[in-house]
Design an enzyme around this catalytic site. Structure first.
Site, mmCIF file in Angstrom:
data_model
loop_
_atom_site.group_PDB
_atom_site.id
_atom_site.type_symbol
_atom_site.label_atom_id
_atom_site.label_comp_id
_atom_site.label_asym_id
_atom_site.label_seq_id
_atom_site.Cartn_x
_atom_site.Cartn_y
_atom_site.Cartn_z
ATOM 1 N N GLU A 191 9.204 -1.008 -8.691
ATOM 2 C CA GLU A 191 10.040 -1.199 -9.811
ATOM 3 C C GLU A 191 9.197 -0.432 -11.021
ATOM 4 O O GLU A 191 8.191 -0.952 -11.217
ATOM 5 C CB GLU A 191 10.368 -2.497 -10.175
ATOM 6 C CG GLU A 191 11.228 -2.636 -11.627
ATOM 7 C CD GLU A 191 12.321 -1.852 -11.626
ATOM 8 O OE1 GLU A 191 12.469 -1.066 -12.449
ATOM 9 O OE2 GLU A 191 13.316 -1.909 -10.787
ATOM 10 N N ASP A 238 18.409 2.477 -3.787
ATOM 11 C CA ASP A 238 19.547 2.135 -4.635
ATOM 12 C C ASP A 238 19.010 2.522 -6.158
ATOM 13 O O ASP A 238 19.055 1.612 -7.103
ATOM 14 C CB ASP A 238 20.127 0.782 -4.616
ATOM 15 C CG ASP A 238 19.036 -0.318 -4.806
ATOM 16 O OD1 ASP A 238 17.772 -0.274 -4.787
ATOM 17 O OD2 ASP A 238 19.530 -1.392 -5.259
#
Length: 279
Positions: free
Chosen positions: A118, A164
């Site tokens: 992330e 994603d």
């Protein structure tokens, strides 16, 4: 560009489809005792408060998970997905919704592990906090595809990669194709699950053509639409492109998607389960 925040969209119809497919893949991996790895390229914060002002502002979860939560006609195959949500909530009230890392964490066993990446400066600390002290989870603040490239092939030789990205920029669709090309060369037996939004249909058609042109077999497309395609901007559908899917996934989603469409988008919805490239 890191403006996308999933907290506005958590639990929407796209999340429901993505996390059901993710759960079914994990269910299949658990059929064998051998360990596997779960690799998440765009992890978010891990869990989302549906009473948060960002979630309340859009209310997208009301047309997603809220449409199926608490129903008494749930298909048996989505129970693992619902169990992952139940872990975060007390009783019947739906307050918290899991991101894909928490969906995975609810399902992995002691012999399995997770790799999460992330980059968002606000989301990364929250993700780190969510999994602090968890020795089965490794978290990186790195470029998603650079970390994926460095992680393959995994020592387990079994597992799934969930891809994603937010698709804020047009090139991200073809970035996915490039990442699959590089990843498949390193690890051809892994399962790759690519989430995509249908904002402009031609963009998805281009991405599918790009994947076809890689010469990879066993590519399955799963899609749920809530509105007909349009030339105007706005997500009308979303789906998962799964490379090396578990053998039961096609038939499972052929059963689940009609039920899901009726629950979420009974009037204008549509669904697809078809092979982009067969075996």
């Amino acid at each position: 560009m890191l403006s996308y925040r999933h907290s506005f969209h958590a639990g929407n119809h796209a999340d429901v489809v993505k996390h059901i497919v993710q759960s079914l893949i994990l269910d299949a991996l658990k059929q064998k005792e051998k360990p596997f790895v779960y690799h998440d390229t765009h992890s978010g914060v891990g869990r989302y408060d549906l009473q948060d002002e960002r979630s309340e502002k859009t209310g997208e979860f009301k047309q997603g998970i809220a449409r199926i939560w608490g129903r008494d006609d749930i298909p048996a195959d989505i129970q693992s997905y619902l169990d992952a949500i139940q872990v975060l909530n007390d009783g019947e009230e739906l307050r918290y919704y899991p991101g894909s890392p928490k969906v995975a964490r609810a399902q992995i066993r002691e012999q399995d592990r997770m790799v999460l990446t992330e980059l968002h400066p606000s989301d990364f600390p929250l993700l780190l906090q969510e999994f602090r002290g968890d020795r089965q989870v490794k978290i990186y603040k790195e470029d998603a595809f650079a970390r994926l490239k460095a992680s393959l092939p995994p020592k387990e030789r079994r597992g799934v990669v969930l891809i994603d990205p937010p698709y804020e920029l047009k090139h991200e669709y073809m970035d996915v194709v490039k990442a699959i090309d590089e990843s498949y060369k390193r690890w051809a037996t892994g399962t790759y699950a690519i989430w995509y939004p249908v904002v402009y249909r031609e963009t998805i058609d281009k991405m599918l053509k790009g994947l076809k042109d890689l010469g990879i077999s066993k590519i399955l497309q799963i899609e749920l639409g809530v509105e007909p395609d349009t030339e105007e901007r706005g997500m009308t559908a979303s789906g998962m492109i799964v490379i090396n899917p578990p053998w039961k996934l096609e038939s499972q989603m052929q059963t689940i998607l009609p039920w899901l469409q009726q629950a979420i988008a009974p009037t204008h919805g549509h669904h697809t389960v078809e092979w982009v490239v067969p075996e």
